[in-house]
Scaffold this motif. Structure first.
Motif, PDB file in Angstrom:
ATOM      1  N   MET A   1       0.795  -1.035  -0.021  1.00 52.32           N
ATOM      2  CA  MET A   1       0.033  -0.111   0.045  1.00 52.32           C
ATOM      3  C   MET A   1       0.978   1.317   0.092  1.00 52.32           C
ATOM      4  SD  MET A   1      -2.891   1.323   2.431  1.00 52.32           S
ATOM      5  CE  MET A   1      -3.309  -0.364   3.277  1.00 52.32           C
ATOM      6  N   ALA A   2       0.494   2.260  -0.728  1.00 52.27           N
ATOM      7  CA  ALA A   2       1.341   3.448  -0.886  1.00 52.27           C
ATOM      8  C   ALA A   2       1.018   4.699   0.167  1.00 52.27           C
ATOM      9  CB  ALA A   2       1.164   4.032  -2.317  1.00 52.27           C
ATOM     10  N   THR A   3       1.903   5.215   0.640  1.00 52.75           N
ATOM     11  CA  THR A   3       1.359   6.365   1.479  1.00 52.75           C
ATOM     12  C   THR A   3       1.121   7.556   0.610  1.00 52.75           C
ATOM     13  OG1 THR A   3       3.640   7.283   1.484  1.00 52.75           O
ATOM     14  CG2 THR A   3       3.236   5.616   3.135  1.00 52.75           C
ATOM     15  N   TYR A   4       0.578   8.582   1.314  1.00 53.30           N
ATOM     16  CA  TYR A   4       0.076   9.744   0.384  1.00 53.30           C
ATOM     17  C   TYR A   4       1.110  10.155  -0.446  1.00 53.30           C
ATOM     18  CZ  TYR A   4      -0.852  14.642  -0.231  1.00 53.30           C
ATOM     19  OH  TYR A   4      -1.335  15.745  -1.063  1.00 53.30           O
ATOM     20  N   ARG A   5       2.438  10.273   0.423  1.00 52.68           N
ATOM     21  CA  ARG A   5       3.517  11.263  -0.230  1.00 52.68           C
ATOM     22  C   ARG A   5       4.143  10.388  -1.544  1.00 52.68           C
ATOM     23  NH1 ARG A   5       6.267  14.800   1.876  1.00 52.68           N
ATOM     24  NH2 ARG A   5       5.994  15.749   3.826  1.00 52.68           N
ATOM     25  N   GLU A   6       4.008   8.889  -1.445  1.00 50.31           N
ATOM     26  CA  GLU A   6       4.325   8.076  -2.344  1.00 50.31           C
ATOM     27  C   GLU A   6       3.621   8.005  -3.693  1.00 50.31           C
ATOM     28  OE1 GLU A   6       6.510   4.772   0.378  1.00 50.31           O
ATOM     29  OE2 GLU A   6       4.561   4.372  -0.493  1.00 50.31           O
ATOM     30  N   LEU A   7       2.118   8.222  -3.341  1.00 47.36           N
ATOM     31  CA  LEU A   7       1.385   8.263  -4.157  1.00 47.36           C
ATOM     32  C   LEU A   7       1.345   9.782  -5.050  1.00 47.36           C
ATOM     33  CD1 LEU A   7      -1.418   7.048  -5.606  1.00 47.36           C
ATOM     34  CD2 LEU A   7      -2.592   8.069  -3.755  1.00 47.36           C
ATOM     35  N   LEU A   8       1.463  10.976  -4.239  1.00 48.48           N
ATOM     36  CA  LEU A   8       1.681  12.025  -4.807  1.00 48.48           C
ATOM     37  C   LEU A   8       2.914  12.213  -5.819  1.00 48.48           C
ATOM     38  CD1 LEU A   8       0.875  15.070  -5.170  1.00 48.48           C
ATOM     39  CD2 LEU A   8       2.072  15.509  -3.215  1.00 48.48           C
ATOM     40  N   ALA A   9       3.927  11.553  -5.345  1.00 56.40           N
ATOM     41  CA  ALA A   9       5.166  11.602  -6.205  1.00 56.40           C
ATOM     42  C   ALA A   9       5.092  10.608  -7.423  1.00 56.40           C
ATOM     43  CB  ALA A   9       6.263  10.787  -5.311  1.00 56.40           C
ATOM     44  N   ARG A  10       4.092   9.721  -7.324  1.00 60.13           N
ATOM     45  CA  ARG A  10       4.079   8.870  -8.539  1.00 60.13           C
ATOM     46  C   ARG A  10       3.201   9.538  -9.446  1.00 60.13           C
ATOM     47  NH1 ARG A  10       1.048   3.869  -6.967  1.00 60.13           N
ATOM     48  NH2 ARG A  10       2.750   3.478  -5.435  1.00 60.13           N
ATOM     49  N   VAL A  11       2.136  10.219  -8.990  1.00 61.69           N
ATOM     50  CA  VAL A  11       1.187  10.990  -9.966  1.00 61.69           C
ATOM     51  C   VAL A  11       1.995  12.216 -10.440  1.00 61.69           C
ATOM     52  CG1 VAL A  11      -0.948  12.692  -9.805  1.00 61.69           C
ATOM     53  CG2 VAL A  11      -1.127  10.523  -8.548  1.00 61.69           C
ATOM     54  N   LYS A  12       2.878  12.732  -9.699  1.00 61.14           N
ATOM     55  CA  LYS A  12       3.732  13.868 -10.358  1.00 61.14           C
ATOM     56  C   LYS A  12       4.736  13.450 -11.473  1.00 61.14           C
ATOM     57  CE  LYS A  12       3.473  17.547  -6.878  1.00 61.14           C
ATOM     58  NZ  LYS A  12       4.117  18.678  -6.414  1.00 61.14           N
ATOM     59  N   GLU A  13       4.997  12.148 -11.331  1.00 59.55           N
ATOM     60  CA  GLU A  13       5.975  11.656 -12.374  1.00 59.55           C
ATOM     61  C   GLU A  13       5.010  11.503 -13.740  1.00 59.55           C
ATOM     62  OE1 GLU A  13       7.935   7.927 -11.212  1.00 59.55           O
ATOM     63  OE2 GLU A  13       8.933   9.355  -9.486  1.00 59.55           O
ATOM     64  N   GLU A  14       3.600  11.184 -13.396  1.00 57.48           N
ATOM     65  CA  GLU A  14       2.796  10.838 -14.764  1.00 57.48           C
ATOM     66  C   GLU A  14       2.413  12.216 -15.563  1.00 57.48           C
ATOM     67  OE1 GLU A  14      -0.117   8.276 -13.444  1.00 57.48           O
ATOM     68  OE2 GLU A  14       1.342   6.937 -12.210  1.00 57.48           O
ATOM     69  N   ILE A  15       2.401  13.159 -14.867  1.00 54.31           N
ATOM     70  CA  ILE A  15       1.845  14.357 -15.469  1.00 54.31           C
ATOM     71  C   ILE A  15       2.869  15.672 -15.717  1.00 54.31           C
ATOM     72  CG2 ILE A  15      -0.230  14.133 -14.222  1.00 54.31           C
ATOM     73  CD1 ILE A  15       0.722  16.592 -12.410  1.00 54.31           C
ATOM     74  N   ASP A  16       2.651  16.567 -16.394  1.00 50.79           N
ATOM     75  CA  ASP A  16       3.549  17.613 -16.723  1.00 50.79           C
ATOM     76  C   ASP A  16       3.237  18.812 -15.624  1.00 50.79           C
ATOM     77  OD1 ASP A  16       4.676  16.528 -18.946  1.00 50.79           O
ATOM     78  OD2 ASP A  16       2.989  17.476 -20.141  1.00 50.79           O
ATOM     79  N   GLU A  17       4.380  19.484 -15.330  1.00 50.51           N
ATOM     80  CA  GLU A  17       4.248  20.545 -14.321  1.00 50.51           C
ATOM     81  C   GLU A  17       4.576  21.940 -14.817  1.00 50.51           C
ATOM     82  OE1 GLU A  17       3.972  19.701  -9.690  1.00 50.51           O
ATOM     83  OE2 GLU A  17       6.051  18.993 -10.553  1.00 50.51           O
ATOM     84  N   VAL A  18       4.292  23.006 -14.710  1.00 52.09           N
ATOM     85  CA  VAL A  18       4.839  24.228 -15.129  1.00 52.09           C
ATOM     86  C   VAL A  18       5.207  24.962 -14.022  1.00 52.09           C
ATOM     87  CG1 VAL A  18       3.588  24.340 -17.297  1.00 52.09           C
ATOM     88  CG2 VAL A  18       2.466  25.401 -15.406  1.00 52.09           C
ATOM     89  N   SER A  19       6.080  25.928 -13.878  1.00 53.68           N
ATOM     90  CA  SER A  19       6.560  26.598 -12.832  1.00 53.68           C
ATOM     91  C   SER A  19       5.627  28.295 -12.978  1.00 53.68           C
ATOM     92  CB  SER A  19       7.986  27.132 -12.892  1.00 53.68           C
ATOM     93  OG  SER A  19       8.207  27.597 -13.991  1.00 53.68           O
ATOM     94  N   SER A  20       5.488  28.852 -11.790  1.00 51.26           N
ATOM     95  CA  SER A  20       4.890  30.236 -11.917  1.00 51.26           C
ATOM     96  C   SER A  20       5.328  31.001 -13.160  1.00 51.26           C
ATOM     97  CB  SER A  20       4.991  30.678 -10.621  1.00 51.26           C
ATOM     98  OG  SER A  20       4.277  29.977  -9.371  1.00 51.26           O
ATOM     99  N   SER A  21       6.947  31.039 -13.183  1.00 51.64           N
ATOM    100  CA  SER A  21       7.621  32.032 -14.146  1.00 51.64           C
ATOM    101  C   SER A  21       7.073  31.588 -15.529  1.00 51.64           C
ATOM    102  CB  SER A  21       8.917  32.178 -13.632  1.00 51.64           C
ATOM    103  OG  SER A  21       9.475  30.811 -13.827  1.00 51.64           O
ATOM    104  N   GLU A  22       7.069  30.301 -15.650  1.00 53.92           N
ATOM    105  CA  GLU A  22       6.688  29.848 -17.225  1.00 53.92           C
ATOM    106  C   GLU A  22       5.187  30.152 -17.516  1.00 53.92           C
ATOM    107  OE1 GLU A  22       7.974  25.475 -18.234  1.00 53.92           O
ATOM    108  OE2 GLU A  22       8.305  25.575 -16.097  1.00 53.92           O
ATOM    109  N   LEU A  23       4.374  30.087 -16.302  1.00 53.87           N
ATOM    110  CA  LEU A  23       3.130  30.341 -16.510  1.00 53.87           C
ATOM    111  C   LEU A  23       2.882  31.855 -17.004  1.00 53.87           C
ATOM    112  CD1 LEU A  23       0.076  29.492 -16.881  1.00 53.87           C
ATOM    113  CD2 LEU A  23      -0.106  29.805 -14.467  1.00 53.87           C
ATOM    114  N   LEU A  24       3.541  32.597 -16.041  1.00 50.68           N
ATOM    115  CA  LEU A  24       3.503  34.141 -16.216  1.00 50.68           C
ATOM    116  C   LEU A  24       3.851  34.514 -17.622  1.00 50.68           C
ATOM    117  CD1 LEU A  24       3.044  36.748 -14.818  1.00 50.68           C
ATOM    118  CD2 LEU A  24       5.543  36.822 -14.551  1.00 50.68           C
ATOM    119  N   GLY A  25       4.935  34.220 -18.160  1.00 48.88           N
ATOM    120  CA  GLY A  25       5.468  34.287 -19.626  1.00 48.88           C
ATOM    121  C   GLY A  25       4.325  33.964 -20.610  1.00 48.88           C
ATOM    122  N   ARG A  26       3.376  33.184 -20.218  1.00 45.80           N
ATOM    123  CA  ARG A  26       2.516  32.625 -21.313  1.00 45.80           C
ATOM    124  C   ARG A  26       1.093  33.297 -21.117  1.00 45.80           C
ATOM    125  NH1 ARG A  26       1.783  27.412 -23.079  1.00 45.80           N
ATOM    126  NH2 ARG A  26       0.332  28.610 -24.333  1.00 45.80           N
TER     127      ARG A  26
END
Ligand SMILES: [Zn+2]
Length: 390
Positions: free
Chosen positions: A1-26
């Motif tokens: 069974m995964a902990t919340y932290r492990e689950l979140l880390a796994r989900v973050k690997e599966e998705i794209d993230e953008v930073s605040s500064s990248e988003l601001l530029g868009r």
């Protein structure tokens, strides 16, 4: 069974993230991504990214298809710190949205960087109850109600037309009503001027109206001008800032003053007039449609005008015409529907008919035309003519 932290880390690997500064530029791009805020209502109320759409995480799967029907649209999802938005992004991908990313660090990081955000204003619980029948109409809703509360309407005259117009505008929650009228309440007024009452006989009409209106709706501030509109005071009164003018004037000199001022200050005028059983309503929207002088370039000379004998009017007629004026003013404020700009509505109470004639902007108009010949206020001599008795 995964902990919340492990689950979140796994989900973050599966998705794209953008930073605040990248988003601001868009955000200034024409193809800026759609911003989806998945936080709770109270978090949203405290501030959100400019132009974001709000769907709380708990309702996301159920509501997102209705809110975002285009699955190919680029979306950036955010929450407070980037965790809920990571899970939301994964859900959206599973629902077939193929261009979704999560804002790393969320709104907290965005704010910490000092980037712009909006704080939505909310109606109070008492306002939500008072205006619930407005909020239920899609054309008004909460946003429209806020516009009404922020709006400033100047009424010329607290007489037959100004009475129902001011009462309905106040009931609707128009936040500031200016009223210009020099007269006092007379017993012959009460047959139609319903903002006044037997209790206020002899009082200035602006104060009598203020008392009635503020008792009806404490959200409304009445600014009284106990004076007759003239070339001397028109600029001072308009300097207080008005979004719409409701003209219920009973004389031509005032009507021309209101017209010229409204064109020069670019303020739409909802015009009404009544006589016996007949009423007229239109909207003079500067440069969008005709102005009063496009129809009547100048008044007839005083010696040709009929005498100033009092005209009669059916008591309810100003109620109908003034209510139509209020309706036009509300539409101008919320920006919904089609106004009477370029259309003169004629009401005959004796036969109960409504007719409409189209009125056109005149390029040769002395005030709003291509080469205006009138550029200063004119005080016409008081005179009377035809169907203008309020
Ligand atoms: Zn004109």
């Amino acid at each position: 069974m995964a902990t919340y932290r492990e689950l979140l880390a796994r989900v973050k690997e599966e998705i794209d993230e953008v930073s605040s500064s990248e988003l601001l530029g868009r955000l200034d791009d024409s193809d800026r991504p759609l911003l989806l805020d998945v936080r709770e209502q109270d978090e949203w109320q405290e501030g959100h990214l400019p132009g974001a759409v709000h769907v709380p995480r708990g309702n996301l799967e159920a509501r997102v298809e209705a809110v975002l029907p285009d699955r190919s649209r680029e979306i950036v999802v955010y929450c407070a710190v980037g965790a809920r938005s990571a899970f939301a992004t994964k859900s959206l991908i599973e629902l077939g949205y193929d261009n979704v990313a999560s804002l790393a660090g969320g709104f907290t990081d965005w704010k910490r960087n000092g980037y712009d955000f909006q704080t939505p204003r909310a109606l109070s619980a008492a306002q939500r109850a008072r205006y619930s029948r407005h909020i239920l109409i899609p054309e008004v809703g909460e946003e429209g109600q806020q516009k009404l509360l922020d709006a400033r309407v100047l009424l010329i005259g607290a007489g037959g037309l100004g009475s129902p117009a001011s009462l309905y505008l106040a009931a609707a929650g128009v936040g500031t009503l200016g009223i210009v009228d020099a007269d006092v309440v007379d017993d012959s007024n009460l047959q139609r001027q319903i903002v006044h009452s037997t209790n206020t006989l002899g009082e200035p009409k602006v104060l009598s109206a203020k008392q009635t209106i503020e008792a009806l709706n404490p959200d409304v501030t009445v600014v009284p001008y106990q004076e007759r509109l003239t070339s001397e005071n028109v600029e001072r009164i308009l300097a207080d800032g008005w979004d719409v003018i409701v003209d219920g004037a009973d004389n031509f000199p005032t009507r021309y003053l209101v017209n010229d001022a409204s064109v020069w200050h670019d303020i739409p005028v909802v015009h009404g007039s009544i006589y016996r059983f007949e009423g007229q309503v239109t909207v003079f929207h500067p440069y969008v449609g005709p102005c009063y002088r496009c129809l009547y370039p100048s008044p007839p000379p005083p010696e040709l005008a009929p005498s100033c004998a009092e005209g009669g009017v059916l008591g309810v007629l100003p109620g109908i015409v003034g209510s139509l004026q209020a309706s036009e003013a509300l539409k101008l404020i919320i920006g919904a529907g089609e106004t009477l700009t370029g259309r003169l509505l004629l009401f005959d109470a004796l036969h109960t008919t409504f007719d409409e004639v189209s009125v056109k902007k005149d390029p040769g108009c002395p005030v709003c035309g291509d080469s205006p010949s009138i550029t200063e206020y004119i005080d016409y001599v008081e005179f009377c003519q035809g169907p203008v008795h309020v």
